[in-house]
Design an enzyme around this catalytic site. Sequence first.
Site, mmCIF file in Angstrom:
data_model
loop_
_atom_site.group_PDB
_atom_site.id
_atom_site.type_symbol
_atom_site.label_atom_id
_atom_site.label_comp_id
_atom_site.label_asym_id
_atom_site.label_seq_id
_atom_site.Cartn_x
_atom_site.Cartn_y
_atom_site.Cartn_z
ATOM 1 N N ASN A 9 88.506 75.222 72.757
ATOM 2 C CA ASN A 9 90.083 75.003 72.897
ATOM 3 C C ASN A 9 90.360 75.192 71.889
ATOM 4 O O ASN A 9 90.563 74.073 70.813
ATOM 5 C CB ASN A 9 88.939 73.277 73.833
ATOM 6 C CG ASN A 9 90.826 72.858 73.736
ATOM 7 O OD1 ASN A 9 92.170 73.646 74.267
ATOM 8 N ND2 ASN A 9 91.531 72.252 73.644
ATOM 9 N N LYS A 11 93.878 74.283 71.280
ATOM 10 C CA LYS A 11 95.399 73.739 71.504
ATOM 11 C C LYS A 11 96.348 74.548 71.412
ATOM 12 O O LYS A 11 96.317 75.761 71.098
ATOM 13 C CB LYS A 11 95.110 72.412 70.925
ATOM 14 C CG LYS A 11 93.738 71.677 71.593
ATOM 15 C CD LYS A 11 93.305 70.525 70.571
ATOM 16 C CE LYS A 11 91.685 70.023 70.528
ATOM 17 N NZ LYS A 11 91.769 68.784 70.796
ATOM 18 N N HIS A 93 92.612 67.416 80.701
ATOM 19 C CA HIS A 93 92.540 67.357 79.200
ATOM 20 C C HIS A 93 93.006 66.010 78.611
ATOM 21 O O HIS A 93 94.319 65.377 79.218
ATOM 22 C CB HIS A 93 92.968 68.527 78.398
ATOM 23 C CG HIS A 93 92.203 68.804 77.470
ATOM 24 N ND1 HIS A 93 92.882 67.398 76.017
ATOM 25 C CD2 HIS A 93 90.807 69.190 76.630
ATOM 26 C CE1 HIS A 93 91.877 67.281 75.311
ATOM 27 N NE2 HIS A 93 90.687 68.211 74.752
ATOM 28 N N GLU A 95 94.446 64.956 76.464
ATOM 29 C CA GLU A 95 96.106 64.860 75.589
ATOM 30 C C GLU A 95 96.734 65.264 76.561
ATOM 31 O O GLU A 95 98.390 64.631 76.625
ATOM 32 C CB GLU A 95 95.849 66.188 74.561
ATOM 33 C CG GLU A 95 95.095 65.273 73.269
ATOM 34 C CD GLU A 95 94.303 67.159 72.416
ATOM 35 O OE1 GLU A 95 94.384 68.102 72.889
ATOM 36 O OE2 GLU A 95 93.387 66.945 71.732
ATOM 37 N N GLU A 165 84.790 64.519 78.094
ATOM 38 C CA GLU A 165 85.153 63.937 76.011
ATOM 39 C C GLU A 165 85.518 62.843 76.311
ATOM 40 O O GLU A 165 86.830 62.280 76.677
ATOM 41 C CB GLU A 165 86.613 64.992 76.542
ATOM 42 C CG GLU A 165 86.062 66.513 76.536
ATOM 43 C CD GLU A 165 86.929 67.827 75.697
ATOM 44 O OE1 GLU A 165 86.759 68.678 74.913
ATOM 45 O OE2 GLU A 165 88.676 67.538 76.826
ATOM 46 N N GLY A 171 88.360 64.801 68.185
ATOM 47 C CA GLY A 171 89.336 64.837 66.486
ATOM 48 C C GLY A 171 89.026 64.071 65.786
ATOM 49 O O GLY A 171 89.923 63.725 64.845
ATOM 50 N N SER A 211 84.769 66.015 68.511
ATOM 51 C CA SER A 211 83.912 66.457 67.178
ATOM 52 C C SER A 211 82.510 67.430 67.905
ATOM 53 O O SER A 211 81.726 67.546 66.463
ATOM 54 C CB SER A 211 83.900 64.979 66.554
ATOM 55 O OG SER A 211 84.922 64.278 66.571
HETATM 56 P P1 PGA Z 1 87.496 68.109 68.844
HETATM 57 O O1 PGA Z 1 88.709 68.591 70.470
HETATM 58 O O2 PGA Z 1 86.059 69.274 68.871
HETATM 59 O O3 PGA Z 1 88.514 68.876 67.521
HETATM 60 O O4 PGA Z 1 87.546 66.975 68.560
HETATM 61 C C1 PGA Z 1 87.730 68.605 71.164
HETATM 62 C C2 PGA Z 1 88.366 69.129 72.014
HETATM 63 O O5 PGA Z 1 89.083 67.999 72.106
HETATM 64 O O6 PGA Z 1 88.540 69.555 73.449
#
Ligand code: PGA
Length: 249
Positions: A9, A11, A93, A95, A165, A171, A211
Amino acid sequence: MRKKIIIGNWKMNKDYKTAISFVEKLSKDENVNKLDMGIASPFIWLKDLQQIAKNKIIISAQNCYYEKDGAYTGEISVEMLKNINISYIIIGHSERREIFGETDELINQKNKKILESGLISVVCCGETLKQYEKNETKKIIEKQIEQAYKGIKKELVKKSIIAYEPIWAIGTGKTATPLIAQNICSFIREKIKKLYDKETSEQIRIQYGGSVNDQNSKEILSQNDIDGALVGGASLEIEKFTKLIKNSI
Ligand code: PGA
């Protein structure tokens, strides 16, 4: 047997040139036939990336709107994505939920539209750190799953993908242990069984995200109920991402 699926992803990252060269390289990766793999790109590069990928890898959208067309400034419909041969769409997601205020109801409308259009939804769910610490994970996930699939017919659900997630792992460099991730993914599968039936729960693919990197991916993906990963940070550089894929097999 459920085929493993790893989606990077991106983003709101990457420029046109690096996006193109990434997909050119990933489409030629030595492991391309061993599992489903691909990336979720910003809308603006999707058409060109899809043409390069030629269905060798997945080119996914990161969002959509559920209305067919109309006065929805700034939105992109499922029809528009279908029009340029995009079949995977990430929805819900954290976010989008946290920064853009998306609700379970909105995610349900998007999910319904995607699946009824014959496309594949990647439905994200996950709890906050506070909820995790209060031991509310299962309660939160249960509600998110119930809401996301409300009113959606059984025949459509098996094509869908769920991405667990935990928000505290996104992140942050803090991955849920493979055991925690397995425990929740198995809980999600049980929930799908209750909502639909055993067959559907055995067919639906469940990813873990948060992560994931080239060091931890193998152990995470070897868990019984984890069928793949949704990868953020570690999907931005082609070398890191292909290493992650290689190490996961
Ligand atoms: P990340 O993000 O691997 O940077 O933790 C995962 C995601 O938001 O899908």
